[in-house]
Design an enzyme around this catalytic site. Structure first.
Site, PDB file in Angstrom:
ATOM      1  N   ASP A 128     -10.977 -32.447   4.327  1.00  0.00           N
ATOM      2  CA  ASP A 128     -10.583 -32.265   2.933  1.00  0.00           C
ATOM      3  C   ASP A 128     -11.819 -32.373   2.036  1.00  0.00           C
ATOM      4  O   ASP A 128     -12.533 -33.381   2.079  1.00  0.00           O
ATOM      5  CB  ASP A 128      -9.558 -33.329   2.541  1.00  0.00           C
ATOM      6  CG  ASP A 128      -8.370 -33.348   3.474  1.00  0.00           C
ATOM      7  OD1 ASP A 128      -7.296 -32.886   3.095  1.00  0.00           O
ATOM      8  OD2 ASP A 128      -8.542 -33.833   4.630  1.00  0.00           O
ATOM      9  N   ASP A 160       9.641 -45.037  -7.960  1.00  0.00           N
ATOM     10  CA  ASP A 160       8.662 -44.770  -9.020  1.00  0.00           C
ATOM     11  C   ASP A 160       9.234 -43.753 -10.010  1.00  0.00           C
ATOM     12  O   ASP A 160      10.448 -43.745 -10.275  1.00  0.00           O
ATOM     13  CB  ASP A 160       7.359 -44.272  -8.378  1.00  0.00           C
ATOM     14  CG  ASP A 160       6.131 -44.700  -9.163  1.00  0.00           C
ATOM     15  OD1 ASP A 160       5.921 -44.164 -10.263  1.00  0.00           O
ATOM     16  OD2 ASP A 160       5.380 -45.563  -8.672  1.00  0.00           O
ATOM     17  N   ASP A 168      -1.250 -30.426  -2.510  1.00  0.00           N
ATOM     18  CA  ASP A 168      -1.793 -31.310  -1.478  1.00  0.00           C
ATOM     19  C   ASP A 168      -0.743 -32.265  -0.913  1.00  0.00           C
ATOM     20  O   ASP A 168      -1.072 -33.257  -0.272  1.00  0.00           O
ATOM     21  CB  ASP A 168      -2.980 -32.107  -2.031  1.00  0.00           C
ATOM     22  CG  ASP A 168      -4.045 -32.357  -0.957  1.00  0.00           C
ATOM     23  OD1 ASP A 168      -3.890 -31.833   0.159  1.00  0.00           O
ATOM     24  OD2 ASP A 168      -5.018 -33.095  -1.239  1.00  0.00           O
ATOM     25  N   ASP A 179      17.490 -39.484  -7.740  1.00  0.00           N
ATOM     26  CA  ASP A 179      17.025 -39.694  -9.100  1.00  0.00           C
ATOM     27  C   ASP A 179      18.028 -40.610  -9.806  1.00  0.00           C
ATOM     28  O   ASP A 179      19.101 -40.182 -10.218  1.00  0.00           O
ATOM     29  CB  ASP A 179      16.912 -38.344  -9.827  1.00  0.00           C
ATOM     30  CG  ASP A 179      16.428 -38.488 -11.258  1.00  0.00           C
ATOM     31  OD1 ASP A 179      16.427 -39.611 -11.795  1.00  0.00           O
ATOM     32  OD2 ASP A 179      16.051 -37.452 -11.853  1.00  0.00           O
ATOM     33  N   HIS A 193       2.954 -40.351 -12.281  1.00  0.00           N
ATOM     34  CA  HIS A 193       2.633 -41.631 -11.656  1.00  0.00           C
ATOM     35  C   HIS A 193       3.113 -41.696 -10.211  1.00  0.00           C
ATOM     36  O   HIS A 193       2.356 -42.048  -9.296  1.00  0.00           O
ATOM     37  CB  HIS A 193       3.266 -42.752 -12.476  1.00  0.00           C
ATOM     38  CG  HIS A 193       2.877 -44.130 -12.057  1.00  0.00           C
ATOM     39  ND1 HIS A 193       3.581 -44.850 -11.120  1.00  0.00           N
ATOM     40  CD2 HIS A 193       1.867 -44.929 -12.452  1.00  0.00           C
ATOM     41  CE1 HIS A 193       3.023 -46.033 -10.957  1.00  0.00           C
ATOM     42  NE2 HIS A 193       1.975 -46.116 -11.758  1.00  0.00           N
ATOM     43  N   ASN A 207      -6.278 -30.493   5.864  1.00  0.00           N
ATOM     44  CA  ASN A 207      -5.739 -29.177   5.524  1.00  0.00           C
ATOM     45  C   ASN A 207      -6.750 -28.337   4.744  1.00  0.00           C
ATOM     46  O   ASN A 207      -6.392 -27.379   4.082  1.00  0.00           O
ATOM     47  CB  ASN A 207      -4.444 -29.323   4.712  1.00  0.00           C
ATOM     48  CG  ASN A 207      -4.656 -30.094   3.412  1.00  0.00           C
ATOM     49  OD1 ASN A 207      -5.669 -30.773   3.237  1.00  0.00           O
ATOM     50  ND2 ASN A 207      -3.697 -30.006   2.501  1.00  0.00           N
ATOM     51  N   ASN A 285      -0.731 -55.600 -14.552  1.00  0.00           N
ATOM     52  CA  ASN A 285      -1.992 -55.289 -15.229  1.00  0.00           C
ATOM     53  C   ASN A 285      -2.220 -56.100 -16.499  1.00  0.00           C
ATOM     54  O   ASN A 285      -2.958 -55.671 -17.379  1.00  0.00           O
ATOM     55  CB  ASN A 285      -2.025 -53.797 -15.600  1.00  0.00           C
ATOM     56  CG  ASN A 285      -1.946 -52.903 -14.376  1.00  0.00           C
ATOM     57  OD1 ASN A 285      -2.367 -53.281 -13.294  1.00  0.00           O
ATOM     58  ND2 ASN A 285      -1.381 -51.725 -14.545  1.00  0.00           N
ATOM     59  N   TYR A 297       8.260 -62.020  -6.520  1.00  0.00           N
ATOM     60  CA  TYR A 297       9.369 -62.533  -5.715  1.00  0.00           C
ATOM     61  C   TYR A 297       8.931 -62.892  -4.297  1.00  0.00           C
ATOM     62  O   TYR A 297       8.045 -62.249  -3.720  1.00  0.00           O
ATOM     63  CB  TYR A 297      10.481 -61.490  -5.613  1.00  0.00           C
ATOM     64  CG  TYR A 297      11.254 -61.262  -6.882  1.00  0.00           C
ATOM     65  CD1 TYR A 297      12.086 -62.245  -7.402  1.00  0.00           C
ATOM     66  CD2 TYR A 297      11.167 -60.050  -7.552  1.00  0.00           C
ATOM     67  CE1 TYR A 297      12.805 -62.029  -8.565  1.00  0.00           C
ATOM     68  CE2 TYR A 297      11.879 -59.821  -8.719  1.00  0.00           C
ATOM     69  CZ  TYR A 297      12.696 -60.817  -9.225  1.00  0.00           C
ATOM     70  OH  TYR A 297      13.393 -60.602 -10.372  1.00  0.00           O
ATOM     71  N   ASP A 323      -0.724 -61.815  -2.979  1.00  0.00           N
ATOM     72  CA  ASP A 323      -0.811 -62.047  -1.535  1.00  0.00           C
ATOM     73  C   ASP A 323      -2.007 -61.365  -0.885  1.00  0.00           C
ATOM     74  O   ASP A 323      -2.475 -61.798   0.163  1.00  0.00           O
ATOM     75  CB  ASP A 323       0.471 -61.556  -0.857  1.00  0.00           C
ATOM     76  CG  ASP A 323       1.698 -62.306  -1.335  1.00  0.00           C
ATOM     77  OD1 ASP A 323       1.754 -63.525  -1.117  1.00  0.00           O
ATOM     78  OD2 ASP A 323       2.585 -61.687  -1.942  1.00  0.00           O
ATOM     79  N   SER A 361      -0.930 -50.417  -9.771  1.00  0.00           N
ATOM     80  CA  SER A 361      -0.074 -49.343  -9.233  1.00  0.00           C
ATOM     81  C   SER A 361      -0.796 -48.553  -8.166  1.00  0.00           C
ATOM     82  O   SER A 361      -0.187 -48.043  -7.227  1.00  0.00           O
ATOM     83  CB  SER A 361       0.343 -48.384 -10.358  1.00  0.00           C
ATOM     84  OG  SER A 361       1.484 -48.838 -11.016  1.00  0.00           O
TER      85      SER A 361
END
Length: 610
Positions: A128, A160, A168, A179, A193, A207, A285, A297, A323, A361
């Site tokens: 690539d 998301d 791609d 949805d 996003h 590819n 953030n 959590y 973590d 993210s």
């Protein structure tokens, strides 16, 4: 009387600290309320309750989605006043009534336009052309993992803003999702996003086009819970988590978050985990000391963000709930080289572009992709996959504020451990060796503690006390013991504990010795010369020498401080304003001797007065 006065001061201080801590659970924003009716009521009774709710409060209860019928989860528009009223009226008929918090995509906005990046350079592995700009994949040692697996047979649910099959992603298999924002099957992206996140996990690779993905032979399940504006409700996110678990997802990626604890979300997470799903989430953030939800959590792996140099990014949350750390990118000015590059859509035009983004993210899907590689290597249990991710990470020995959790993500190490079928003693020993000391973070969430120096400080203080006792016999008791521990090491094992939804500074204070108290609040390992000296022990001796019990606490602290300063002079002679050289060593040794001399004088005075 003195004891009572000091106890009152302690209670006042504790009350002030608690009253001024608002807690993450009270900071979320919402404009709707979610009600989960008890299944034991039966369908007719639940229908009656819903009608009563509508008539009594003039609202329109609606099932959160077509998948909510079985769980009887309803959503109504409302504020905190309606929430309070609903809890009084329908608390007995429901399993929960809580704010339907709004979470958002954990992506840091780029003030510059996200123009397509065009740069064609041939690379042999992979082919690539833009792979050379993906510094983030080389930083997690990905090529070593690719030689073993590419994520075959694994499904990663991307919860998301949806996923659009940009050029791609054409060779990447997308399984049927949903949805939840518009209540339809096709979960197309209108924000960009989710497509970017999916690209990090499984961008089409080899590819001869664009960029690469981590587990590029894995499948993506698109689940849209974020609108075009990037916001989404807790009820939709919880529904999506359950949907993923019920439709054979192996990994869930949650590159979103916010404030506000939700029982509905926790229930969905527990459900997915019980069905063998590994859940990865962005830490957030806000640059604050604790991860946001849902990364905070239990049973969710919270991911902090690194820049290209391996440092914590300024925006990344840290502390409780973090973590592990992975590349999240850092874009400075118009230079997008430090961002995370993937193929996504332009939210304004819908056209496919190659965009560099930054945020936790972007960090979370790195961990989700490596988790897919681990599971494809034969490890199936969520706790085993999470343990491998943590133990295989590259450790950061000096991390008092838990910027990095278990360490920096390392794909090759993780896959090698997975292929062995279990974490062996050799792996565990390597982990200890790389740290340089035993680290309680292997068993608990957060903070490193230098165990061997701390033990040496405690033993050293006892040896000094034993030596003085031979010359000036005194009665050994709990006062002396407590003082020795407080002065030499404190309850050092507490410095690594992160208690859910509480500030960490009390743990750092209790886990610090007297010389370390100067940096305890900030979590600094640099000794403050005021605390790391004979000054504090002198004040304690002067104030408490006349008290029958507390004088021995002061004497014990003085001896313990001497031991702590002496050991630090050998292993870590770092004093604020004095540097790390012979000047700081001389300062620490001199004050250690002064403390020992002060303790000797105090004990001699007490023994001779008997």
């Amino acid at each position: 009387m003195k004891k009572f006065f000091l106890f009152c001061l302690f209670l006042i201080g504790l009350g002030w600290a608690i009253s001024n801590f608002s807690g993450l659970a009270n900071q979320g924003s919402y404009d709707s309320i979610v009600l989960d009716f008890r299944e034991s009521l039966g369908e007719p009774e639940i229908a009656n309750q819903v009608r009563s709710l509508a008539e009594q409060y003039q609202v329109v209860p609606a099932l959160n989605s077509e998948f909510s019928q079985g769980d009887h989860v309803y959503v109504v528009r409302g504020d905190k006043d309606l929430l309070k009223s609903l809890k009084k009226s329908f608390g007995k008929q429901t399993e929960l009534i809580e704010p339907n918090y709004i979470y958002r995509a954990d992506e840091m906005p780029d003030q510059n336009s996200q123009a397509a990046l065009i740069y064609h350079t041939p690379y042999s592995l992979p082919n690539d052309p833009l792979y050379g700009q993906q510094w983030n994949f080389r930083s997690i040692n990905l090529e070593g993992a690719w030689s073993e697996t590419q994520g075959e047979g694994i499904t990663v649910a991307v919860i998301d803003s949806g996923v659009s099959q940009v050029p791609d992603l054409e060779q990447t298999q997308l399984v049927e999702g949903y949805d939840f924002v518009n209540d339809k099957i096709d979960a197309f992206d209108d924000n960009g996003h989710g497509t970017h996140v999916a690209g990090t996990i499984a961008q089409s690779t080899n590819n001869n086009y664009g960029v690469t993905g981590i587990a590029y032979k894995a499948k993506i399940m698109p689940l849209k819970v974020l609108s075009a504006g990037g916001g989404g409700t807790v009820s939709d996110i919880a529904e999506a988590i359950k949907f993923a678990a019920d439709h054979n997802a192996d990994i869930i990626n949650l590159s979103l978050g916010g404030s506000g604890e939700s029982d509905l979300m926790q229930e969905a997470i527990d459900y997915a985990y019980s069905k063998g799903v590994v859940i990865i989430a962005a830490a957030g953030n806000a640059g604050q000391n604790s991860a946001g939800y849902p990364g905070r959590y239990p049973k969710v792996l919270g991911v902090a963000a690194l820049d290209a140099a391996g440092n914590k990014t300024p925006y990344s949350n840290y502390g409780a709930g973090v973590d592990i750390a992975a590349p999240g990118g850092l874009i400075e000015g118009e230079n997008e080289v430090g961002g995370i590059l993937q193929n996504t859509i332009d939210p304004e035009t819908g056209d496919a572009i190659f965009a560099a983004l930054q945020g936790t993210s972007m960090a979370a899907p790195h961990v989700a992709g490596v988790a897919a590689l681990i599971k494809a290597s034969g490890v199936t249990e969520p706790d085993q996959i999470i343990n491998i991710l943590k133990v295989s990470s590259r450790k950061v020995s000096d991390d008092p504020l838990n910027y990095f959790g278990a360490g920096h993500l390392d794909a090759a190490n993780a896959v090698q451990m997975a292929l062995k079928g279990q974490i062996t003693f050799r792996d565990f020993f390597r982990w200890l060796r790389d740290n340089g000391y035993l680290n309680p973070r292997f068993w608990i969430d957060g903070g490193a503690v230098a165990l061997f120096p701390k033990v040496a400080m405690v033993l050293g203080s006892y040896l000094l006390a034993w030596f003085l006792r031979n010359y000036f016999p005194f009665q050994w008791g709990w006062s002396m013991t407590g003082g020795l521990i407080a002065g030499s090491s404190g309850l050092f094992f507490l410095r690594g504990f992160y208690i859910f939804d509480l500030p960490q500074w009390p743990m750092r204070i209790m886990g610090s010795s007297v010389p370390e108290l100067g940096g305890a609040i900030q979590g600094s390992s640099i000794l403050n010369p005021i605390f790391a000296s004979v000054l504090i022990p002198t004040i304690l001796i002067v104030l408490l020498l006349g008290h029958p019990q507390w004088k021995w606490i002061a004497i014990g602290m003085t001896i313990g401080t001497a031991s702590c300063l002496g050991i630090n002079a050998i292993v870590s002679p770092t004093v604020w304003g004095l540097g790390t050289g012979w000047v700081s060593q001389l300062f620490l040794i001199s004050n250690a001797l002064l403390c020992f001399g002060l303790a000797r004088l105090a004990i001699k005075t007490q023994v001779n007065s008997l």
